[in-house]
Design a protein around this motif. Structure first.
Motif, mmCIF file in Angstrom:
data_model
loop_
_atom_site.group_PDB
_atom_site.id
_atom_site.type_symbol
_atom_site.label_atom_id
_atom_site.label_comp_id
_atom_site.label_asym_id
_atom_site.label_seq_id
_atom_site.Cartn_x
_atom_site.Cartn_y
_atom_site.Cartn_z
ATOM 1 N N CYS A 307 -22.159 40.564 13.704
ATOM 2 C CA CYS A 307 -21.150 41.333 14.447
ATOM 3 C C CYS A 307 -20.456 40.474 15.488
ATOM 4 O O CYS A 307 -19.342 40.762 15.896
ATOM 5 C CB CYS A 307 -21.782 42.532 15.131
ATOM 6 N N ASN A 308 -21.129 39.427 15.918
ATOM 7 C CA ASN A 308 -20.565 38.585 16.965
ATOM 8 C C ASN A 308 -19.541 37.582 16.414
ATOM 9 O O ASN A 308 -19.164 36.650 17.088
ATOM 10 C CB ASN A 308 -21.699 37.852 17.683
ATOM 11 N N SER A 309 -19.089 37.780 15.182
ATOM 12 C CA SER A 309 -18.132 36.851 14.583
ATOM 13 C C SER A 309 -16.705 37.394 14.690
ATOM 14 O O SER A 309 -16.497 38.584 14.893
ATOM 15 C CB SER A 309 -18.477 36.654 13.111
ATOM 16 N N LEU A 310 -15.757 36.497 14.541
ATOM 17 C CA LEU A 310 -14.348 36.899 14.601
ATOM 18 C C LEU A 310 -13.994 37.841 13.455
ATOM 19 O O LEU A 310 -13.164 38.731 13.589
ATOM 20 C CB LEU A 310 -13.438 35.670 14.519
ATOM 21 N N GLU A 311 -14.632 37.626 12.319
ATOM 22 C CA GLU A 311 -14.320 38.434 11.140
ATOM 23 C C GLU A 311 -14.583 39.910 11.359
ATOM 24 O O GLU A 311 -13.913 40.764 10.780
ATOM 25 C CB GLU A 311 -15.155 37.960 9.935
ATOM 26 N N MET A 312 -15.565 40.217 12.173
ATOM 27 C CA MET A 312 -15.969 41.602 12.386
ATOM 28 C C MET A 312 -14.990 42.357 13.304
ATOM 29 O O MET A 312 -15.069 43.560 13.431
ATOM 30 C CB MET A 312 -17.342 41.602 13.032
ATOM 31 N N ARG A 313 -14.107 41.637 13.926
ATOM 32 C CA ARG A 313 -13.225 42.307 14.889
ATOM 33 C C ARG A 313 -12.146 43.113 14.209
ATOM 34 O O ARG A 313 -11.770 42.809 13.094
ATOM 35 C CB ARG A 313 -12.609 41.255 15.812
ATOM 36 N N PRO A 314 -11.656 44.149 14.848
ATOM 37 C CA PRO A 314 -11.999 44.605 16.188
ATOM 38 C C PRO A 314 -13.367 45.275 16.241
ATOM 39 O O PRO A 314 -13.697 46.060 15.371
ATOM 40 C CB PRO A 314 -10.905 45.621 16.491
ATOM 41 N N PHE A 345 -21.236 37.301 34.030
ATOM 42 C CA PHE A 345 -19.968 37.015 34.699
ATOM 43 C C PHE A 345 -19.014 36.228 33.821
ATOM 44 O O PHE A 345 -17.900 35.930 34.201
ATOM 45 C CB PHE A 345 -20.238 36.287 36.014
ATOM 46 N N GLU A 346 -19.465 35.877 32.639
ATOM 47 C CA GLU A 346 -18.585 35.142 31.739
ATOM 48 C C GLU A 346 -17.745 36.098 30.915
ATOM 49 O O GLU A 346 -18.180 37.209 30.610
ATOM 50 C CB GLU A 346 -19.431 34.252 30.818
ATOM 51 N N PRO A 347 -16.554 35.670 30.538
ATOM 52 C CA PRO A 347 -15.666 36.558 29.783
ATOM 53 C C PRO A 347 -16.218 36.952 28.417
ATOM 54 O O PRO A 347 -15.895 38.013 27.904
ATOM 55 C CB PRO A 347 -14.373 35.737 29.636
ATOM 56 N N GLU A 348 -17.092 36.106 27.861
ATOM 57 C CA GLU A 348 -17.628 36.420 26.529
ATOM 58 C C GLU A 348 -18.619 37.572 26.581
ATOM 59 O O GLU A 348 -18.988 38.117 25.553
ATOM 60 C CB GLU A 348 -18.351 35.212 25.908
ATOM 61 N N TYR A 349 -19.065 37.892 27.800
ATOM 62 C CA TYR A 349 -20.117 38.901 27.911
ATOM 63 C C TYR A 349 -19.692 40.231 27.309
ATOM 64 O O TYR A 349 -20.455 40.881 26.601
ATOM 65 C CB TYR A 349 -20.504 39.085 29.387
ATOM 66 N N GLU A 350 -18.467 40.608 27.587
ATOM 67 C CA GLU A 350 -17.996 41.899 27.093
ATOM 68 C C GLU A 350 -17.985 41.927 25.561
ATOM 69 O O GLU A 350 -18.406 42.910 24.944
ATOM 70 C CB GLU A 350 -16.599 42.199 27.640
ATOM 71 N N THR A 351 -17.500 40.839 24.976
ATOM 72 C CA THR A 351 -17.484 40.747 23.519
ATOM 73 C C THR A 351 -18.897 40.831 22.963
ATOM 74 O O THR A 351 -19.152 41.487 21.960
ATOM 75 C CB THR A 351 -16.863 39.404 23.080
ATOM 76 N N TRP A 352 -19.798 40.153 23.654
ATOM 77 C CA TRP A 352 -21.192 40.144 23.210
ATOM 78 C C TRP A 352 -21.752 41.573 23.208
ATOM 79 O O TRP A 352 -22.450 41.989 22.287
ATOM 80 C CB TRP A 352 -22.013 39.238 24.127
ATOM 81 N N LEU A 353 -21.425 42.323 24.250
ATOM 82 C CA LEU A 353 -21.881 43.718 24.329
ATOM 83 C C LEU A 353 -21.228 44.571 23.251
ATOM 84 O O LEU A 353 -21.869 45.426 22.648
ATOM 85 C CB LEU A 353 -21.542 44.314 25.699
ATOM 86 N N LYS A 354 -19.945 44.321 23.012
ATOM 87 C CA LYS A 354 -19.251 45.053 21.950
ATOM 88 C C LYS A 354 -19.930 44.801 20.619
ATOM 89 O O LYS A 354 -20.093 45.705 19.806
ATOM 90 C CB LYS A 354 -17.795 44.592 21.845
ATOM 91 N N ALA A 355 -20.308 43.531 20.411
ATOM 92 C CA ALA A 355 -21.000 43.185 19.172
ATOM 93 C C ALA A 355 -22.320 43.937 19.100
ATOM 94 O O ALA A 355 -22.721 44.413 18.033
ATOM 95 C CB ALA A 355 -21.241 41.682 19.097
#
Length: 500
Positions: A307-314, A345-355
DNA sequence: GGACGGTGAAACTTCAGGTTGCCTC
DNA sequence: GAAGTTTCACCGTCC
């Protein structure tokens, strides 16, 4: 320009337009900007129409698409009864087909849709009613491109029956009316920008060009790209070369290509990645995850990695309500993740949570949670679940292939099991039963609850018992897959013999 | 007096779409 | 930024 008056019967302009269309005995599309709006709009129109026997029948068909109809199914069916429907990506494929087909036949008179339909095939709508021209983007509400507007407007008019069609934009005020006229009716469509410029696409192309042997040194690579549409638009050759060099270096660093004496060649892993057609970055993250993996990996861990891959987005959206719950979950499963948790505090954190949220949704699907509950819990509709499951299946296959290359034999069966569970939406315990053709998630669960839990149990089971659970035809098929021949006698007695 | 129900305004919440791959008994 | 949904205060009615 001709002026028409539309009778105002309700407080809703779109409904008035729909009713006017109805009186003219025509059909219309209504374009809105969210799935919710599409559903609401279809409902609003339906309220003003009467049901017909033909539409009642269609509604029944729609309800039967899923084993147990979800809230959304019922909502759609209720609208369709009156000849109004909604259409968006969250719809089950089968339901989408039914809606389109019945619209073409003229039974469904109105379809309220998100832009799904804009690019679709030609359908007989006399009017295209464009209610929303703004959409939520990076900077709040943004106007949609002129090109897209024209796409939607172009849905109106059917050459077979009408000599013209009407595209109607709904303005909320006189000011907006002028603005819309300026922007969309008189405005020029935007230039088409080459999509090649996006890095993930570029990475994939570079790797496949090298892998396929089309280019074998940096100079040829540059030459190839300098002849593309992208370079033509980009104009800055210096920048182009810099980007290409970065891509090349990354691919070397990740071990997907090698450079010896100025010659570029794909490694075995690189060739496989190119074949799988996944973003090299995704492949790289997968490999990192696999190397991090211990002897045993958790189901959620695997799902999160893909899920943490670009392919899975959005990915699924993390709402304020979810936030704490997800953080807690992250803590609970701390040891299981194959892609490391970034600092809060890193910007990737939100994506990681979304994943993590997306992975949780898939995990729930594997825990045999119903689609209706998925809708409630994750706000994900049946059609979207299917789309995500497809992607996940492809990515799991890719992960499996990479695990082979990385010689992670011990993980192969775990990944395979995850893939199987995802495909059928089943708990681990049902896997043995799926070996039989004709047995899916529902029938396997039925068998399991009767105490038939694996191949041996099926072998032991009396034919009569199997027949009662899955029906005669399937029972026969299952037994024959075990090499047992079933002879069904006319009077209702059956016996079977073993042919080894 | 209290349970219930209808109404409307205010406060929240959430926000479009769709292509890629393999064969495995 | 705005539509859609949920919440909540308010009022009227019935028992």
């Amino acid at each position: 320009m001709k002026t028409q008056n539309i009778q105002q019967k309700t407080s809703n302009d779109v409904v008035d337009l729909a009713l006017d269309t109805f009186e003219k005995n025509k059909q219309a599309f209504i374009f809105v900007n969210t799935k919710r709006s599409a559903e609401k709009c279809a409902e609003d129109i339906a309220k003003k129409l009467h049901s017909t026997p033909a539409c009642e029948f269609i509604a029944q068909r729609i309800l039967k698409v899923l084993g147990s109809p979800t809230k959304q199914c019922k909502r759609l069916a209720d609208c369709v009864k009156k000849g109004s429907a909604f259409h968006h990506s969250g719809l089950h494929n089968k339901q989408r087909e039914i809606v389109e087909e019945e619209f073409r036949l003229g039974n469904i008179r109105f379809i309220s849709s998100t832009p799904t339909l804009a690019a679709g095939i030609s359908m007989p709508a006399f009017r295209a009613i464009i209610r929303d021209v703004q959409r939520y983007g990076k900077r709040g509400m943004e106007y949609i491109p002129v090109l897209e507007f024209l796409q939607m407007a172009g849905r109106a008019g059917r050459p077979e029956f009408d000599s013209f069609g009407e595209a109607i934009v709904v303005a909320k005020s006189d000011d907006e009316k002028e603005e819309l006229e300026e922007k969309y009716l008189l405005g020029e469509p935007e230039d088409i920008y080459s999509k090649l410029a996006v890095e993930p696409v570029l990475r994939t192309y570079v790797l496949s060009l090298i892998s396929a042997g089309f280019v074998n040194d940096f100079e040829k690579l540059n030459k190839f790209f300098s002849e593309t549409f992208w370079a033509h638009q980009f104009k800055d050759v210096g920048e182009l070369i810099r980007v290409m060099k970065r891509m090349k270096d990354l691919l070397i660093e990740w071990g997907f290509i090698q450079e010896t004496e100025q010659k570029l060649k794909a490694t075995y892993a690189g060739m496989r990645v190119a074949e799988l057609y996944i973003d090299p970055l995704t492949a790289h993250e997968f490999v990192k995850g696999l190397l991090r993996a211990e002897e045993k990996i958790s189901h959620l861990g695997i799902l999160h990695l893909i899920c943490n891959s670009l392919e899975m987005r959005p990915l699924l959206n993390v709402t304020t309500k979810d936030f704490e719950e997800l953080q807690e979950k992250a803590l609970q499963h701390d040891k299981e993740f194959l892609s490391l948790e970034p600092s809060e505090f890193e910007p990737e954190y939100e994506t990681w949570l979304k994943a993590l949220k997306t992975a949780s949704m898939l995990n729930d699907w594997c825990e045999e949670i119903s689609e209706d509950e998925l809708l409630k819990k994750y706000n994900v509709r049946p059609g979207e679940t299917r789309a995500k499951l497809n992607l996940a299946d492809w990515l799991l296959y890719s992960l499996h292939e990479l695990a082979k290359i990385e010689q992670k034999q011990n993980l192969l069966s775990q990944i395979n099991r995850a893939r199987l569970r995802l495909k059928y939406g089943i708990k681990e315990e049902l896997i043995p039963l799926l070996k039989f053709r004709g047995i899916g998630r529902v029938k396997a669960r039925k068998l399991f609850s009767k105490g038939i839990k694996d191949v041996a149990d099926v072998k032991k089971a009396e034919f009569e018992l199997l027949k009662n659970v899955v029906g005669e035809k399937l029972a026969t098929k299952v037994k024959s897959q075990l090499g047992e021949k079933v002879v069904i006698q006319k009077k209702g007695f059956s016996s079977f013999e073993v042919t080894e």
